[in-house]
Scaffold this active site. Structure first.
Site, PDB file in Angstrom:
ATOM      1  N   SER A  22       5.949   4.394  -0.075  1.00 64.89           N
ATOM      2  CA  SER A  22       4.533   4.747  -0.093  1.00 64.89           C
ATOM      3  C   SER A  22       3.672   3.820   0.229  1.00 64.89           C
ATOM      4  CB  SER A  22       4.153   4.805  -1.836  1.00 64.89           C
ATOM      5  OG  SER A  22       3.071   5.752  -1.987  1.00 64.89           O
ATOM      6  N   PRO A  23       2.291   4.290   0.675  1.00 62.60           N
ATOM      7  CA  PRO A  23       1.295   3.634   1.402  1.00 62.60           C
ATOM      8  C   PRO A  23       0.809   2.539   0.278  1.00 62.60           C
ATOM      9  CG  PRO A  23       0.949   5.729   1.852  1.00 62.60           C
ATOM     10  CD  PRO A  23       2.110   5.695   0.801  1.00 62.60           C
ATOM     11  N   ALA A  57      -3.247   2.800   3.419  1.00 59.21           N
ATOM     12  CA  ALA A  57      -4.387   3.455   3.824  1.00 59.21           C
ATOM     13  C   ALA A  57      -4.999   2.848   5.089  1.00 59.21           C
ATOM     14  CB  ALA A  57      -5.324   3.555   2.499  1.00 59.21           C
ATOM     15  N   TYR A 180     -11.079   8.706  -2.819  1.00 57.29           N
ATOM     16  CA  TYR A 180     -11.653   8.501  -1.475  1.00 57.29           C
ATOM     17  C   TYR A 180     -12.270   9.737  -0.901  1.00 57.29           C
ATOM     18  CZ  TYR A 180      -8.931   4.115  -2.380  1.00 57.29           C
ATOM     19  OH  TYR A 180      -8.585   3.034  -3.191  1.00 57.29           O
ATOM     20  N   ARG A 319       5.869   0.164  -6.715  1.00 53.25           N
ATOM     21  CA  ARG A 319       6.007  -1.084  -7.393  1.00 53.25           C
ATOM     22  C   ARG A 319       7.583  -1.420  -7.431  1.00 53.25           C
ATOM     23  NH1 ARG A 319       2.068   1.481 -10.150  1.00 53.25           N
ATOM     24  NH2 ARG A 319       0.094  -0.100 -10.557  1.00 53.25           N
TER      25      ARG A 319
END
Length: 359
Positions: A22-23, A57, A180, A319
């Protein structure tokens, strides 16, 4: 045969397995440029066996960064600096991807390990922008974008996509979650505009998708990160995520990466193992679109079950891989992956061959 270690092909890209990175923002860039940290950080996941390694991102404009230390791709020089990273990821058999983003009203913030708050203009910050002048609690009051400025932003996304190709990325993900800018335009909690972008809250996302797809090669996959819930009364829900995905049918989106939260400070998130997986399942089943699931997916058996149950086509890890960049390699052994059935799905660098666990 393990579902997690079954290859997946989208357009011209084949992902050797469905354990994807994941980013994850690192707040370690210099004027938007990646550094040695990014090479080692992202490279370790490719070496660890992931199928897709997604760059964090990455802002399409300078003021679109979450913080002054965020990654960017608004200049050709920045794009060139990503090339050594994408080359290394590809050399390890993984697919390099990039998440294109604009932080909107949550921009010009401090790094998470510093005290919460804004970075003042005097200290290298800037005035953020958003759908309206309503601020995110504790952050700066944004300037409301005019209709013309919103339209101009679409060109910034298009230019960033062109640079992403020159930088060697094979997947683009458009960030429309986590509070965002594109998420801010989608949600009724933050978009009370009365122009075309308020009457049709999904218009900006659709225009961005179309602009990116226009210049992004046909052979390259395009993802969108959606929110499955604002976790707040009157906010977006899984039904809205399904509606957005359906609305983008025919616009060239190949997969929806479904997350949630981050829009408002008073959200009431119910956290637990796999807590966002149902959102990915709803989009996959009701919109008929491929999805990736994310959110406290930590165990190999858990990830496998997400795929076996049909909740998603891939899992996004965060994580868990920060704790162990070799998570995919360890998962293969936990699931008794048979390398004779999919020999390329499990990767070990020749330098590390001697470290393979005994069968």
């Amino acid at each position: 045969m393990s579902r997690l270690f079954t290859p997946l092909t989208l357009r011209g890209s084949t992902f050797r397995n469905r354990a994807w990175i994941s980013p994850m923002c690192q707040y370690s860039s210099v004027e938007g440029h990646p550094t040695d940290w990014h090479l080692v950080h992202l490279g370790s996941f490719a070496r660890g066996g992931a199928g897709l390694v997604m760059q964090e991102a990455t802002a399409v404009t300078a003021e679109g960064r979450i913080s002054p230390w965020d990654a960017g791709i608004w200049t050709d020089a920045q794009a060139e600096d990503y090339r050594r990273i994408t080359d290394f990821i590809r050399s390890q058999g993984a697919v390099p991807g990039i998440q294109l983003a604009h932080a909107g009203r949550k921009a010009s913030s401090r790094r998470p390990w510093e005290r919460r708050g804004i970075v003042p203009v005097a200290d290298g910050g800037w005035v953020p922008v958003g759908p309206t002048t309503d601020p995110y609690p504790g952050l700066a009051t944004p300037t409301a974008l005019t209709t013309e400025q919103v339209r101009a932003l679409v060109a910034d996304w298009r230019a960033a996509a062109v640079r992403a190709e020159s930088a060697g990325f094979e997947v683009i993900e458009i960030h429309s979650a986590h509070g965002y800018l594109l998420h801010e335009f989608l949600s009724p909690l933050t978009n009370t505009r009365t122009d075309d972008y308020g009457e049709n809250r999904g218009r900006l996302l659709t225009e961005v998708v179309d602009a990116v797809r226009e210049v992004w090669p046909e052979r390259r996959p395009l993802f969108v990160r959606l929110t499955g819930s604002d976790w707040a009364p009157g906010g977006l829900t899984a039904d809205d995520a399904v509606a957005v995905a359906k609305g983008l049918d025919g616009h060239g989106v190949d997969l929806f990466d479904v997350s949630s939260g981050g829009l408002v400070a008073d959200q009431q998130v119910v956290v637990g193992p796999g807590y966002q997986v149902p959102f990915a399942r709803a989009v996959r089943e009701q919109a008929g679109a491929p999805t990736a699931a994310v959110g406290l997916i930590t165990a190999a058996e858990q990830a496998e079950q997400v795929l076996v149950d049909g909740s998603a086509d891939a899992v996004m890890l965060a994580r868990a891989v920060l704790r162990d960049p070799s998570w995919p390699q360890q998962a293969a052994y936990a699931l008794n992956h048979d390398e004779t059935e999919a020999p390329d799905a499990l990767y070990w660098a020749p330098q590390y061959e001697r470290a393979r666990p005994p069968r």
